[in-house]
Design a protein around this motif. Structure first.
Motif, PDB file in Angstrom:
ATOM      1  N   THR A   1       3.859   2.792  -9.452  1.00  0.00           N
ATOM      2  CA  THR A   1       5.307   3.002  -9.358  1.00  0.00           C
ATOM      3  C   THR A   1       5.632   4.149  -8.411  1.00  0.00           C
ATOM      4  N   ILE A   2       4.840   5.218  -8.480  1.00  0.00           N
ATOM      5  CA  ILE A   2       5.075   6.359  -7.585  1.00  0.00           C
ATOM      6  C   ILE A   2       4.860   5.940  -6.130  1.00  0.00           C
ATOM      7  N   PHE A   3       3.838   5.114  -5.855  1.00  0.00           N
ATOM      8  CA  PHE A   3       3.591   4.640  -4.493  1.00  0.00           C
ATOM      9  C   PHE A   3       4.788   3.828  -3.969  1.00  0.00           C
TER      10      PHE A   3
ATOM     11  N   VAL B   1       0.325  12.857  -6.119  1.00  0.00           N
ATOM     12  CA  VAL B   1       0.237  11.404  -5.900  1.00  0.00           C
ATOM     13  C   VAL B   1       1.179  10.983  -4.781  1.00  0.00           C
ATOM     14  N   LEU B   2       2.354  11.570  -4.741  1.00  0.00           N
ATOM     15  CA  LEU B   2       3.320  11.261  -3.679  1.00  0.00           C
ATOM     16  C   LEU B   2       2.740  11.621  -2.308  1.00  0.00           C
ATOM     17  N   GLY B   3       2.147  12.816  -2.208  1.00  0.00           N
ATOM     18  CA  GLY B   3       1.538  13.220  -0.938  1.00  0.00           C
ATOM     19  C   GLY B   3       0.362  12.335  -0.565  1.00  0.00           C
ATOM     20  N   LEU B   4      -0.435  11.943  -1.577  1.00  0.00           N
ATOM     21  CA  LEU B   4      -1.561  11.049  -1.308  1.00  0.00           C
ATOM     22  C   LEU B   4      -1.083   9.707  -0.779  1.00  0.00           C
ATOM     23  N   SER B   5       0.026   9.203  -1.325  1.00  0.00           N
ATOM     24  CA  SER B   5       0.550   7.917  -0.849  1.00  0.00           C
ATOM     25  C   SER B   5       0.951   7.997   0.616  1.00  0.00           C
ATOM     26  N   TYR B   6       1.567   9.123   1.019  1.00  0.00           N
ATOM     27  CA  TYR B   6       1.961   9.267   2.422  1.00  0.00           C
ATOM     28  C   TYR B   6       0.737   9.429   3.328  1.00  0.00           C
ATOM     29  N   ALA B   7      -0.264  10.172   2.843  1.00  0.00           N
ATOM     30  CA  ALA B   7      -1.477  10.350   3.647  1.00  0.00           C
ATOM     31  C   ALA B   7      -2.176   9.015   3.881  1.00  0.00           C
ATOM     32  N   LEU B   8      -2.311   8.211   2.811  1.00  0.00           N
ATOM     33  CA  LEU B   8      -2.946   6.901   2.960  1.00  0.00           C
ATOM     34  C   LEU B   8      -2.111   5.973   3.838  1.00  0.00           C
ATOM     35  N   SER B   9      -0.785   6.066   3.706  1.00  0.00           N
ATOM     36  CA  SER B   9       0.092   5.225   4.519  1.00  0.00           C
ATOM     37  C   SER B   9      -0.047   5.572   5.996  1.00  0.00           C
ATOM     38  N   TYR B  10      -0.066   6.866   6.316  1.00  0.00           N
ATOM     39  CA  TYR B  10      -0.225   7.285   7.704  1.00  0.00           C
ATOM     40  C   TYR B  10      -1.592   6.866   8.252  1.00  0.00           C
ATOM     41  N   ASN B  11      -2.611   6.950   7.397  1.00  0.00           N
ATOM     42  CA  ASN B  11      -3.947   6.549   7.835  1.00  0.00           C
ATOM     43  C   ASN B  11      -3.997   5.053   8.140  1.00  0.00           C
TER      44      ASN B  11
END
Length: 374
Positions: A62-64, A140-150
């Motif tokens: 949900t957070i993603f 988790v929010l920051g991780l979602s953006y990092a994975l999205s950018y990657n």
């Protein structure tokens, strides 16, 4: 709308399980050091700490989704930040409620002291874990953006690689299209010189040219072909030149049989042989010799075209470098192999040798090859 990527649940809960086990061991040790009269009980601590991490783990997908719908990098970032702050507090409230439920299963009155009101107990549980849950939500929010950018960077690299491949393919097709008219013009010019002096020879050249063009059209397409096909084409071309020069042109092939299935660029040898005839055989008074060699040296394919002419003068060398055939060959090798190729000249009193070195890649062996090694 494009589906939002979320991490696999098994990995999320595996991470939550590891964190829960770590928290359990930490709590068990602290409880043992406190020397409670009833002693430290591992199982209740395990259930409590696993639940502590499983609850936020369940909300990771949900957070993603919220991260992509309300992107903090958009122009409406104040609204997005406010929404995420509210969602983080809501997560803390839901976490507190779930933990009270788990504690109620494990202990009477959820472990609450008799003189403490339920409202006070719930507020204390909420406030104690609030900072951790806020940090967890934003992590988790920051991780979602990092994975999205990657992922976006990887997709961009793939698109750029595909675009570069298409550009190279278009460049190769342009170079081949440039080479065919050049070859055809030179051959027709040679035929025109024989029409009035030797009609039979001109007629044979036209017949050979027809065979050569048919072979060219039948094999148009991929930039790489087996060496034996390139040699077959070269033999057809040399038949035309031998009609033109008659006894003044001799040809010798020195081809390692192991190289016949090696992949080479289309029309890689013909321009080199054409230059050898033009600058080596044609100016020579006696018989001219053109040698074509191919060898494998480790993981490299070595091709050579040599003539027994007098070499090149400075002016002839300049014309050769700027000519369509050689410049076209150099450009195609650069497109196909980059720095993994070599194109060298060896100019001396015994003629001119042009050497090409490219990576050795074997193609599927043909059932029947028209070219035969002598």
């Amino acid at each position: 709308m494009q589906k939002v990527w979320t991490p696999p649940r098994r990995w999320v809960f595996l991470a939550a399980t590891l964190l829960g086990l770590f928290s359990t061991l930490q709590a068990y040790r602290l409880t043992s050091l406190a020397a409670y009269p009833e002693g430290a009980k591992f199982f209740p601590l395990l259930v409590l700490n696993l639940a502590f991490w499983y609850v936020p783990a369940a909300f990771v997908p949900t957070i993603f989704r919220l991260a992509q719908r309300f992107h903090v990098g958009s122009r409406h970032w104040p609204r997005s930040v406010g929404i995420h702050c509210g969602c983080a507090v809501l997560l803390a409230l839901m976490h507190a409620g779930c933990m009270i439920g788990v504690r109620s299963v494990l202990w009477p009155d959820a472990g609450k002291m008799a003189n403490v009101a339920w409202s006070t107990f719930a507020q204390r549980l909420f406030l104690i874990n609030l900072d951790w849950l806020l940090a967890t939500y934003w992590a988790v929010l920051g991780l979602s953006y990092a994975l999205s950018y990657n992922r976006e960077a990887q997709q961009r690299q793939i698109r750029e690689a595909h675009l570069e491949a298409r550009l190279v393919e278009a460049r190769l097709r342009t170079l081949e299209a440039e080479l065919h008219p050049h070859f055809l013009f030179n051959t027709l010019h040679a035929i025109s010189t024989l029409v009035h002096s030797d009609g039979d020879a001109a007629d044979r050249m036209i017949s050979r040219l027809s065979d050569l063009l048919r072979l060219t059209f039948d094999r148009s397409g991929a930039p790489g072909i087996p060496l034996h096909e390139e040699l077959e084409f070269l033999q057809k071309y040399l038949e035309i030149e031998q009609i033109r020069f008659q006894d003044r042109l001799a040809v010798r092939f020195e081809i390692d049989p192991e190289t016949l299935d090696a992949e080479v660029p289309r029309l890689i040898l013909q321009p080199l042989v054409e230059n050898a005839i033009k600058h080596g055989v044609s100016p020579r008074a006696g018989q001219g010799l053109v040698q074509v060699a191919a060898q494998r040296r480790g993981e490299r394919l070595w091709l050579e075209v040599r003539d027994n002419g007098v070499g090149l003068t400075a002016g002839a060398r300049a014309r050769l470098d700027s000519g369509v055939g050689l410049s076209n060959t150099r450009d195609r090798l650069e497109c196909l192999y980059g720095e993994a190729h070599r194109l060298e000249f060896s100019d001396g009193t015994n003629g001119l040798a042009v050497r090409v070195e490219i990576p050795f890649h074997r193609t599927a062996p043909a059932a029947e090859a028209a070219f035969r090694v002598a």
